[in-house]
Design an enzyme around this catalytic site. Structure first.
Site, PDB file in Angstrom:
ATOM      1  N   CYS A 238      43.562  51.332  26.275  1.00 50.30           N
ATOM      2  CA  CYS A 238      43.028  50.513  27.367  1.00 50.30           C
ATOM      3  C   CYS A 238      41.885  49.653  26.822  1.00 50.30           C
ATOM      4  O   CYS A 238      40.887  50.190  26.322  1.00 50.30           O
ATOM      5  CB  CYS A 238      42.542  51.404  28.507  1.00 50.30           C
ATOM      6  SG  CYS A 238      41.644  50.514  29.783  1.00 50.30           S
TER       7      CYS A 238
ATOM      8  N   ASP B 118      33.819  37.438  31.243  1.00 48.61           N
ATOM      9  CA  ASP B 118      35.251  37.337  30.987  1.00 48.61           C
ATOM     10  C   ASP B 118      35.473  36.490  29.730  1.00 48.61           C
ATOM     11  O   ASP B 118      34.802  35.494  29.500  1.00 48.61           O
ATOM     12  CB  ASP B 118      35.963  36.706  32.190  1.00 48.61           C
ATOM     13  CG  ASP B 118      37.470  36.915  32.147  1.00 48.61           C
ATOM     14  OD1 ASP B 118      37.983  37.694  32.964  1.00 48.61           O
ATOM     15  OD2 ASP B 118      38.139  36.297  31.281  1.00 48.61           O
TER      16      ASP B 118
ATOM     17  N   HIS C 223      38.231  55.493  33.765  1.00 52.93           N
ATOM     18  CA  HIS C 223      39.503  54.778  33.824  1.00 52.93           C
ATOM     19  C   HIS C 223      40.172  55.007  35.180  1.00 52.93           C
ATOM     20  O   HIS C 223      40.661  56.089  35.459  1.00 52.93           O
ATOM     21  CB  HIS C 223      40.445  55.201  32.698  1.00 52.93           C
ATOM     22  CG  HIS C 223      41.710  54.376  32.711  1.00 52.93           C
ATOM     23  ND1 HIS C 223      41.802  53.153  32.087  1.00 52.93           N
ATOM     24  CD2 HIS C 223      42.896  54.568  33.332  1.00 52.93           C
ATOM     25  CE1 HIS C 223      43.004  52.645  32.308  1.00 52.93           C
ATOM     26  NE2 HIS C 223      43.682  53.483  33.065  1.00 52.93           N
TER      27      HIS C 223
ATOM     28  N   ASN D 146      42.711  41.983  41.296  1.00 63.32           N
ATOM     29  CA  ASN D 146      44.166  41.924  41.312  1.00 63.32           C
ATOM     30  C   ASN D 146      44.684  43.342  41.108  1.00 63.32           C
ATOM     31  O   ASN D 146      44.293  44.011  40.145  1.00 63.32           O
ATOM     32  CB  ASN D 146      44.681  41.009  40.194  1.00 63.32           C
ATOM     33  CG  ASN D 146      44.246  39.571  40.384  1.00 63.32           C
ATOM     34  OD1 ASN D 146      44.334  39.035  41.480  1.00 63.32           O
ATOM     35  ND2 ASN D 146      43.754  38.949  39.321  1.00 63.32           N
TER      36      ASN D 146
ATOM     37  N   GLY E 259      49.135  39.411  39.388  1.00 66.39           N
ATOM     38  CA  GLY E 259      48.374  38.888  38.258  1.00 66.39           C
ATOM     39  C   GLY E 259      47.489  39.867  37.532  1.00 66.39           C
ATOM     40  O   GLY E 259      46.729  39.451  36.651  1.00 66.39           O
TER      41      GLY E 259
ATOM     42  N   HIS F 264      42.924  48.502  34.111  1.00 68.09           N
ATOM     43  CA  HIS F 264      41.680  49.258  34.328  1.00 68.09           C
ATOM     44  C   HIS F 264      40.972  48.485  35.431  1.00 68.09           C
ATOM     45  O   HIS F 264      40.691  47.286  35.261  1.00 68.09           O
ATOM     46  CB  HIS F 264      40.863  49.296  33.028  1.00 68.09           C
ATOM     47  CG  HIS F 264      39.567  50.072  33.111  1.00 68.09           C
ATOM     48  ND1 HIS F 264      39.252  51.112  32.245  1.00 68.09           N
ATOM     49  CD2 HIS F 264      38.501  49.944  33.936  1.00 68.09           C
ATOM     50  CE1 HIS F 264      38.047  51.589  32.546  1.00 68.09           C
ATOM     51  NE2 HIS F 264      37.573  50.897  33.567  1.00 68.09           N
TER      52      HIS F 264
ATOM     53  N   HIS G 269      39.014  46.349  37.783  1.00 63.38           N
ATOM     54  CA  HIS G 269      37.918  45.401  37.513  1.00 63.38           C
ATOM     55  C   HIS G 269      37.810  44.430  38.672  1.00 63.38           C
ATOM     56  O   HIS G 269      38.802  44.039  39.272  1.00 63.38           O
ATOM     57  CB  HIS G 269      38.127  44.653  36.195  1.00 63.38           C
ATOM     58  CG  HIS G 269      39.477  44.016  36.058  1.00 63.38           C
ATOM     59  ND1 HIS G 269      40.601  44.730  35.729  1.00 63.38           N
ATOM     60  CD2 HIS G 269      39.887  42.741  36.229  1.00 63.38           C
ATOM     61  CE1 HIS G 269      41.641  43.921  35.689  1.00 63.38           C
ATOM     62  NE2 HIS G 269      41.249  42.709  35.997  1.00 63.38           N
TER      63      HIS G 269
ATOM     64  N   HIS H 251      36.483  40.696  39.533  1.00 64.38           N
ATOM     65  CA  HIS H 251      36.049  39.402  39.020  1.00 64.38           C
ATOM     66  C   HIS H 251      34.921  38.911  39.916  1.00 64.38           C
ATOM     67  O   HIS H 251      35.108  38.801  41.140  1.00 64.38           O
ATOM     68  CB  HIS H 251      37.182  38.383  39.082  1.00 64.38           C
ATOM     69  CG  HIS H 251      38.396  38.732  38.280  1.00 64.38           C
ATOM     70  ND1 HIS H 251      38.633  38.199  37.028  1.00 64.38           N
ATOM     71  CD2 HIS H 251      39.451  39.547  38.542  1.00 64.38           C
ATOM     72  CE1 HIS H 251      39.796  38.666  36.572  1.00 64.38           C
ATOM     73  NE2 HIS H 251      40.310  39.492  37.469  1.00 64.38           N
TER      74      HIS H 251
HETATM   75  P1  5GP Z   1      43.339  40.428  35.543  1.00 65.45           P
HETATM   76  O1  5GP Z   1      44.301  39.373  35.039  1.00 65.45           O
HETATM   77  O2  5GP Z   1      43.838  41.818  35.174  1.00 65.45           O
HETATM   78  O3  5GP Z   1      42.966  40.300  36.978  1.00 65.45           O
HETATM   79  O4  5GP Z   1      41.989  40.185  34.764  1.00 65.45           O
HETATM   80  C1  5GP Z   1      41.812  40.574  33.444  1.00 65.45           C
HETATM   81  C2  5GP Z   1      40.737  39.691  32.871  1.00 65.45           C
HETATM   82  O5  5GP Z   1      40.292  40.289  31.669  1.00 65.45           O
HETATM   83  C3  5GP Z   1      41.198  38.273  32.522  1.00 65.45           C
HETATM   84  O6  5GP Z   1      40.433  37.341  33.265  1.00 65.45           O
HETATM   85  C4  5GP Z   1      40.970  38.176  31.012  1.00 65.45           C
HETATM   86  O7  5GP Z   1      40.483  36.913  30.631  1.00 65.45           O
HETATM   87  C5  5GP Z   1      39.964  39.283  30.746  1.00 65.45           C
HETATM   88  N1  5GP Z   1      40.059  39.904  29.440  1.00 65.45           N
HETATM   89  C6  5GP Z   1      41.174  40.371  28.826  1.00 65.45           C
HETATM   90  N2  5GP Z   1      40.861  40.928  27.649  1.00 65.45           N
HETATM   91  C7  5GP Z   1      39.515  40.819  27.510  1.00 65.45           C
HETATM   92  C8  5GP Z   1      38.606  41.222  26.492  1.00 65.45           C
HETATM   93  O8  5GP Z   1      38.962  41.798  25.465  1.00 65.45           O
HETATM   94  N3  5GP Z   1      37.295  40.926  26.701  1.00 65.45           N
HETATM   95  C9  5GP Z   1      36.847  40.286  27.823  1.00 65.45           C
HETATM   96  N4  5GP Z   1      35.547  40.060  27.931  1.00 65.45           N
HETATM   97  N5  5GP Z   1      37.688  39.911  28.814  1.00 65.45           N
HETATM   98  C10 5GP Z   1      38.998  40.166  28.651  1.00 65.45           C
HETATM   99 ZN    ZN Z   2      40.506  52.090  30.923  1.00 67.38          ZN
END
Ligand code: 5GP
Ligand code: ZN
Length: 112
Positions: A3, A29, A45, A85, A91, A96, A98, A100
């Site tokens: 993860c 991000d 997690h 999301n 999306g 894990h 999170h 935004h």
């Molecule tokens: P999701 O698409 O799951 O809603 O959001 C995941 C977010 O994690 C995306 O906006 C992506 O840019 C960010 N992300 C993915 N991998 C990494 C990483 O290794 N470091 C950071 N800081 N952000 C990440």
């Molecule tokens: Zn995790």
């Protein structure tokens, strides 16, 4: 467990941290979609919002307790959006939980 965000919590992958406490980590991000785009995550997690329960909801409370301070430090306390999301169909790309925290520009409603 493979993860990315658990690895960021463990310090195995670098991140630009903006806030941390016992339960919560927040960092920029990697691919920002707004002038302010911070990810706020639990230090445990939890795969997604679909996995929040009475057993782990303290993490969600701690995240939302931290958000005003994170938003203020980022200069967007007067206006920001918090989005999660849950599920690949809408999306979610990192499994894990999170949130935004987005700000610094106008956003459409409802989201696309
Ligand atoms: P999701 O698409 O799951 O809603 O959001 C995941 C977010 O994690 C995306 O906006 C992506 O840019 C960010 N992300 C993915 N991998 C990494 C990483 O290794 N470091 C950071 N800081 N952000 C990440
Ligand atoms: Zn995790």
């Amino acid at each position: 467990m493979d993860c990315i965000f658990c690895k960021i919590i463990a310090g195995e992958i670098p991140s630009k941290k903006v806030y941390e406490n016992e339960h919560v980590l927040a960092f920029h991000d990697l691919s920002p979609r707004a002038p302010v785009h911070i990810l706020v995550i639990p230090k445990e997690h939890i795969a997604s919002a679909a996995e929040i329960s009475a057993e782990n909801s303290v993490y969600v409370a701690k995240i939302f307790e931290a958000i005003p301070e994170i938003a203020e430090a980022a200069g967007v306390k007067e206006g920001f959006r918090v989005v999660t999301n849950s599920g690949t169909s809408v999306g979610q790309s990192v499994m894990h939980l999170h949130f935004h925290l987005l700000g610094g520009r106008a956003f459409s409603w409802p989201p696309g």
